[in-house]
Write a protein that holds these residues in place. Structure first.
Motif, PDB file in Angstrom:
ATOM      1  N   VAL A   1      26.285  -4.390  10.960  1.00  0.00           N
ATOM      2  CA  VAL A   1      26.299  -4.070   9.535  1.00  0.00           C
ATOM      3  C   VAL A   1      27.436  -3.092   9.253  1.00  0.00           C
ATOM      4  N   LEU A   2      28.225  -3.402   8.232  1.00  0.00           N
ATOM      5  CA  LEU A   2      29.239  -2.469   7.759  1.00  0.00           C
ATOM      6  C   LEU A   2      28.852  -2.040   6.343  1.00  0.00           C
ATOM      7  N   ILE A   3      28.756  -0.739   6.145  1.00  0.00           N
ATOM      8  CA  ILE A   3      28.379  -0.161   4.853  1.00  0.00           C
ATOM      9  C   ILE A   3      29.614   0.494   4.245  1.00  0.00           C
ATOM     10  N   VAL A   4      29.766   0.341   2.941  1.00  0.00           N
ATOM     11  CA  VAL A   4      30.895   0.952   2.231  1.00  0.00           C
ATOM     12  C   VAL A   4      30.344   2.051   1.330  1.00  0.00           C
ATOM     13  N   GLY A   5      30.658   3.301   1.653  1.00  0.00           N
ATOM     14  CA  GLY A   5      30.213   4.422   0.837  1.00  0.00           C
ATOM     15  C   GLY A   5      29.167   5.265   1.535  1.00  0.00           C
ATOM     16  N   ALA A   6      29.340   6.587   1.454  1.00  0.00           N
ATOM     17  CA  ALA A   6      28.421   7.512   2.119  1.00  0.00           C
ATOM     18  C   ALA A   6      27.803   8.474   1.113  1.00  0.00           C
ATOM     19  N   GLY A   7      27.319   7.911   0.000  1.00  0.00           N
ATOM     20  CA  GLY A   7      26.537   8.682  -0.948  1.00  0.00           C
ATOM     21  C   GLY A   7      25.054   8.517  -0.634  1.00  0.00           C
ATOM     22  N   PHE A   8      24.216   8.733  -1.638  1.00  0.00           N
ATOM     23  CA  PHE A   8      22.764   8.608  -1.442  1.00  0.00           C
ATOM     24  C   PHE A   8      22.407   7.257  -0.827  1.00  0.00           C
ATOM     25  N   ALA A   9      22.956   6.157  -1.387  1.00  0.00           N
ATOM     26  CA  ALA A   9      22.569   4.819  -0.947  1.00  0.00           C
ATOM     27  C   ALA A   9      23.113   4.509   0.446  1.00  0.00           C
ATOM     28  N   GLY A  10      24.392   4.772   0.663  1.00  0.00           N
ATOM     29  CA  GLY A  10      24.990   4.451   1.954  1.00  0.00           C
ATOM     30  C   GLY A  10      24.378   5.233   3.096  1.00  0.00           C
ATOM     31  N   MET A  11      24.088   6.498   2.861  1.00  0.00           N
ATOM     32  CA  MET A  11      23.469   7.314   3.909  1.00  0.00           C
ATOM     33  C   MET A  11      22.087   6.803   4.258  1.00  0.00           C
ATOM     34  N   ARG A  12      21.317   6.458   3.234  1.00  0.00           N
ATOM     35  CA  ARG A  12      19.960   5.961   3.512  1.00  0.00           C
ATOM     36  C   ARG A  12      20.005   4.613   4.214  1.00  0.00           C
TER      37      ARG A  12
ATOM     38  N   LEU B   1      19.996  -2.007  14.845  1.00  0.00           N
ATOM     39  CA  LEU B   1      21.255  -2.671  14.534  1.00  0.00           C
ATOM     40  C   LEU B   1      22.426  -1.713  14.764  1.00  0.00           C
ATOM     41  N   SER B   2      23.576  -2.267  15.125  1.00  0.00           N
ATOM     42  CA  SER B   2      24.785  -1.453  15.175  1.00  0.00           C
ATOM     43  C   SER B   2      25.345  -1.382  13.757  1.00  0.00           C
ATOM     44  N   VAL B   3      25.553  -0.156  13.265  1.00  0.00           N
ATOM     45  CA  VAL B   3      25.900   0.066  11.863  1.00  0.00           C
ATOM     46  C   VAL B   3      27.049   1.059  11.794  1.00  0.00           C
ATOM     47  N   HIS B   4      27.987   0.793  10.870  1.00  0.00           N
ATOM     48  CA  HIS B   4      29.062   1.751  10.640  1.00  0.00           C
ATOM     49  C   HIS B   4      29.318   1.850   9.141  1.00  0.00           C
TER      50      HIS B   4
ATOM     51  N   VAL C   1      23.792  19.591  -4.895  1.00  0.00           N
ATOM     52  CA  VAL C   1      23.511  18.211  -4.493  1.00  0.00           C
ATOM     53  C   VAL C   1      24.347  17.853  -3.271  1.00  0.00           C
ATOM     54  N   LEU C   2      25.615  18.233  -3.282  1.00  0.00           N
ATOM     55  CA  LEU C   2      26.480  17.959  -2.137  1.00  0.00           C
ATOM     56  C   LEU C   2      25.984  18.686  -0.889  1.00  0.00           C
ATOM     57  N   ARG C   3      25.582  19.910  -1.050  1.00  0.00           N
ATOM     58  CA  ARG C   3      25.052  20.679   0.089  1.00  0.00           C
ATOM     59  C   ARG C   3      23.800  20.008   0.652  1.00  0.00           C
ATOM     60  N   TYR C   4      22.954  19.481  -0.221  1.00  0.00           N
ATOM     61  CA  TYR C   4      21.752  18.759   0.208  1.00  0.00           C
ATOM     62  C   TYR C   4      22.122  17.523   1.026  1.00  0.00           C
ATOM     63  N   LEU C   5      23.075  16.728   0.532  1.00  0.00           N
ATOM     64  CA  LEU C   5      23.466  15.517   1.242  1.00  0.00           C
ATOM     65  C   LEU C   5      24.140  15.845   2.573  1.00  0.00           C
ATOM     66  N   GLN C   6      24.904  16.914   2.628  1.00  0.00           N
ATOM     67  CA  GLN C   6      25.488  17.341   3.896  1.00  0.00           C
ATOM     68  C   GLN C   6      24.403  17.754   4.884  1.00  0.00           C
ATOM     69  N   HIS C   7      23.384  18.419   4.383  1.00  0.00           N
ATOM     70  CA  HIS C   7      22.254  18.800   5.237  1.00  0.00           C
ATOM     71  C   HIS C   7      21.550  17.571   5.792  1.00  0.00           C
ATOM     72  N   VAL C   8      21.339  16.566   4.930  1.00  0.00           N
ATOM     73  CA  VAL C   8      20.688  15.335   5.378  1.00  0.00           C
ATOM     74  C   VAL C   8      21.534  14.657   6.450  1.00  0.00           C
ATOM     75  N   ALA C   9      22.855  14.590   6.221  1.00  0.00           N
ATOM     76  CA  ALA C   9      23.738  13.964   7.210  1.00  0.00           C
ATOM     77  C   ALA C   9      23.652  14.674   8.552  1.00  0.00           C
TER      78      ALA C   9
ATOM     79  N   ASP D   1      21.933  13.148  11.920  1.00  0.00           N
ATOM     80  CA  ASP D   1      23.056  12.817  12.793  1.00  0.00           C
ATOM     81  C   ASP D   1      23.759  11.544  12.313  1.00  0.00           C
ATOM     82  N   LEU D   2      24.127  11.533  11.025  1.00  0.00           N
ATOM     83  CA  LEU D   2      24.726  10.335  10.436  1.00  0.00           C
ATOM     84  C   LEU D   2      26.236  10.267  10.637  1.00  0.00           C
ATOM     85  N   ARG D   3      26.899  11.405  10.726  1.00  0.00           N
ATOM     86  CA  ARG D   3      28.361  11.403  10.732  1.00  0.00           C
ATOM     87  C   ARG D   3      28.967  10.656  11.923  1.00  0.00           C
TER      88      ARG D   3
END
Length: 544
Positions: A6-17, A27-30, A83-91, A95-97
């Motif tokens: 799976v290849l995902i485009v975008g690392a906002g709320f939707a892409g991260m989830r 699955l192997s995902v990037h 909001v950005l700080r929250y998403l960085q915390h979630v990442a 261990d999403l990065r």
């Protein structure tokens, strides 16, 4: 060339989830992301005043109870940095990065029918192949800059709010003009008015605007909500039309009565309550406000009176009151001191509907009347090519060499807002004709990510390589979305919900108005019922 499932485009709320869900299914995902960090819209939109208009305690992920309990929101409505700080915390927490490549823009995505694989190419020359392509680019992420003659000639500082410089824009002591008074302009104008020597607001269409009533987060309130999270989140998913459980600090439910079921005094009290509660809660007022013009007119009269109470100059107040659309038929704007800004001596409102912008000059803006406004900083708060713009610009090439932009030239074609015919194994998150604009994006992307995972599991279990929606199913869904919209007053407004803010864009209602519970019911029916009949020995299973 790198291959992933799976290849995902975008690392906002939707892409991260989606990354978290699909990676968790083995699955192997990037993910490829244009920004230098996670956040999506909340990474790029850094203009002063940018914040959510859904309560922080709602506008967050619900899939992890520990995350819900541990995170502390500093304000009732979170500002962009939080909001950005929250998403960085979630990442970091998930261990999403390690599965995200930052600073990459996609140049093309091409589907090969023989191999049933997508090939992605970036602006850095890297290539990925994948079986499943998941654009998670958001429905408000492609900035729209109008093609005004002379725009490239401006000799001062020109900036679009959707591409605000990370270092900020210093307007102290400067002459500033802003084009656009939608949600972004409403948030930004009080900040510009506070700092600039002069501010010229170039307004074509006023918006119905209500106070956000933002405050520092009350500790007791946050504690009480967290104690009720399981039940409140259940109500969001199973009972709430738009995914809202917070209306005021007492969790007052949506109004079920109609506007004329009550006396004029009761109606005034209801509107006063919504005004004082703040945010978007007028949408949860009388049940017929979006369906009956006479009922809606009672809200129009109320909001117009409120504007005239705040704005001291009657002529300015008149210009700030919309006459071209009923309240609620465009997304309400929520402000922190917007109308009060027009009481300042350094702020001037210019009506560009009666005297349109003719050109941008090296020193400022010239109107058709010949009037000129010389400025040092020119800000465009002209919004986004909503819903389809971010997708059609990705250069997605499906079966038979047809691009998504070509396929959607007459309007977005999706089924359930999730897939488009002619583009196998392409899954859209928060896509057009989904409930994206009328439901909490973190919750919708959570459900859709899990839905995609379940579809992939079914395909793998049955040995089917590819899936796409049947064209008739797409046409039927498009008609269903249109039919629901036609039952309301929304067609009376030229809104971004209809794509009307972009010249030449097909007029089409871009979002599902049937409510999330009904949307989820229909998705589940597809998986439980008709899905099976399309999986019999088909290369492209027209399953949705």
């Amino acid at each position: 060339m790198t291959h992933v499932d799976v290849l995902i485009v975008g690392a906002g709320f939707a892409g991260m989830r989606a990354l978290h869900v699909l990676r968790g299914r083995g699955l192997s995902v990037h993910v490829i992301e244009a920004g230098d960090d996670v956040g999506g819209t909340w990474y790029f939109n850094r203009y002063p005043g940018a914040r959510v208009d859904i309560e922080s305690l709602e506008y967050s992920y619900a899939f992890d109870e520990d995350l819900q309990q541990e995170w502390e929101w500093p304000e009732r409505y979170a500002a962009q940095p939080d909001v950005l700080r929250y998403l960085q915390h979630v990442a970091d927490r998930l261990d999403l990065r390690r599965d995200i490549t930052f600073g990459r823009r996609a140049e093309s995505f091409v589907y090969d029918e023989d191999s049933a694989l997508w090939t992605a190419t970036t602006d850095h020359g890297e290539q990925w192949t994948c079986r499943y392509l998941v654009p998670a680019v958001g429905f408000l992420s492609t900035a729209y800059l109008p093609r005004i003659p002379g725009i490239d000639s401006f000799g001062g500082r020109l900036v679009h709010t959707g591409q605000w410089p990370h270092e900020g824009v210093d307007v102290a002591g400067e002459r500033v003009a802003i084009v656009g008074t939608g949600a972004t302009g409403v948030q930004l104008i009080p900040h510009l008015a506070r700092d600039a020597a002069s501010l010229t607001v170039l307004q074509r269409s006023p918006m119905w605007t209500v106070p956000l009533q933002n405050i520092p987060m009350p500790e007791e309130y946050q504690r009480r909500i967290k104690a009720q999270y399981p039940e409140l989140r259940r109500r969001e998913l199973e009972e709430s039309f738009a995914g809202n459980f917070l209306v005021d600090f007492d969790l007052r439910p949506s109004e079920t009565r109609k506007a004329f079921d009550v006396s004029a005094q009761e109606r005034e009290a209801e509107y006063d309550f919504r005004w004082e509660s703040g945010g978007l809660c007028f949408y949860m007022s009388f049940a017929d406000l979006l369906f009956d013009q006479a009922a809606n007119d009672t809200l129009r009269d109320y909001l117009a009176r409120r504007v005239r109470e705040i704005v001291r100059d009657p002529a300015t107040a008149d210009l700030l009151i919309p006459t071209d659309h009923p309240p609620l038929t465009k997304r309400l704007c929520c402000d922190n001191g917007y109308f009060e800004a027009f009481n300042q001596e350094n702020v001037r409102l210019v009506d560009t509907k009666t005297d349109p912008i003719a050109e941008i000059t090296p020193t400022g803006v010239r109107l058709e009347s010949g009037a000129e406004h010389d400025v040092d900083v020119l800000v465009f708060a002209t919004g986004f090519d909503a819903g389809t713009g971010s997708l059609t610009r990705l250069n997605i090439v499906g079966r038979d060499g047809r691009t998504l932009a070509e396929h959607w030239s007459g309007g977005a074609r999706t089924h359930l807002g999730l897939m488009s015919d002619g583009f196998p194994n392409l899954f859209l998150l928060d896509g057009p004709l989904s409930p994206a604009a009328f439901f909490s994006p973190p919750l919708l992307s959570d459900y859709q990510s899990q839905l995609v995972a379940r579809i992939i599991e079914r395909l793998d279990a049955d040995g089917t390589r590819a899936i796409e929606p049947d064209p008739d199913a797409v046409t039927t869904w498009m008609g269903h979305v249109d039919d629901i919209c036609a039952m309301t007053l929304l067609p009376k407004a030229n809104s971004w919900w209809l794509g009307a803010n972009i010249p030449g864009k097909p007029r089409q209602f871009l979002y599902y108005l049937g409510g999330f519970p009904e949307y989820r019911r229909r998705c589940e029916l597809v998986l439980e019922g008709g899905f099976e009949e399309y999986l019999r020995d088909r290369h492209s299973a027209a399953a949705l």
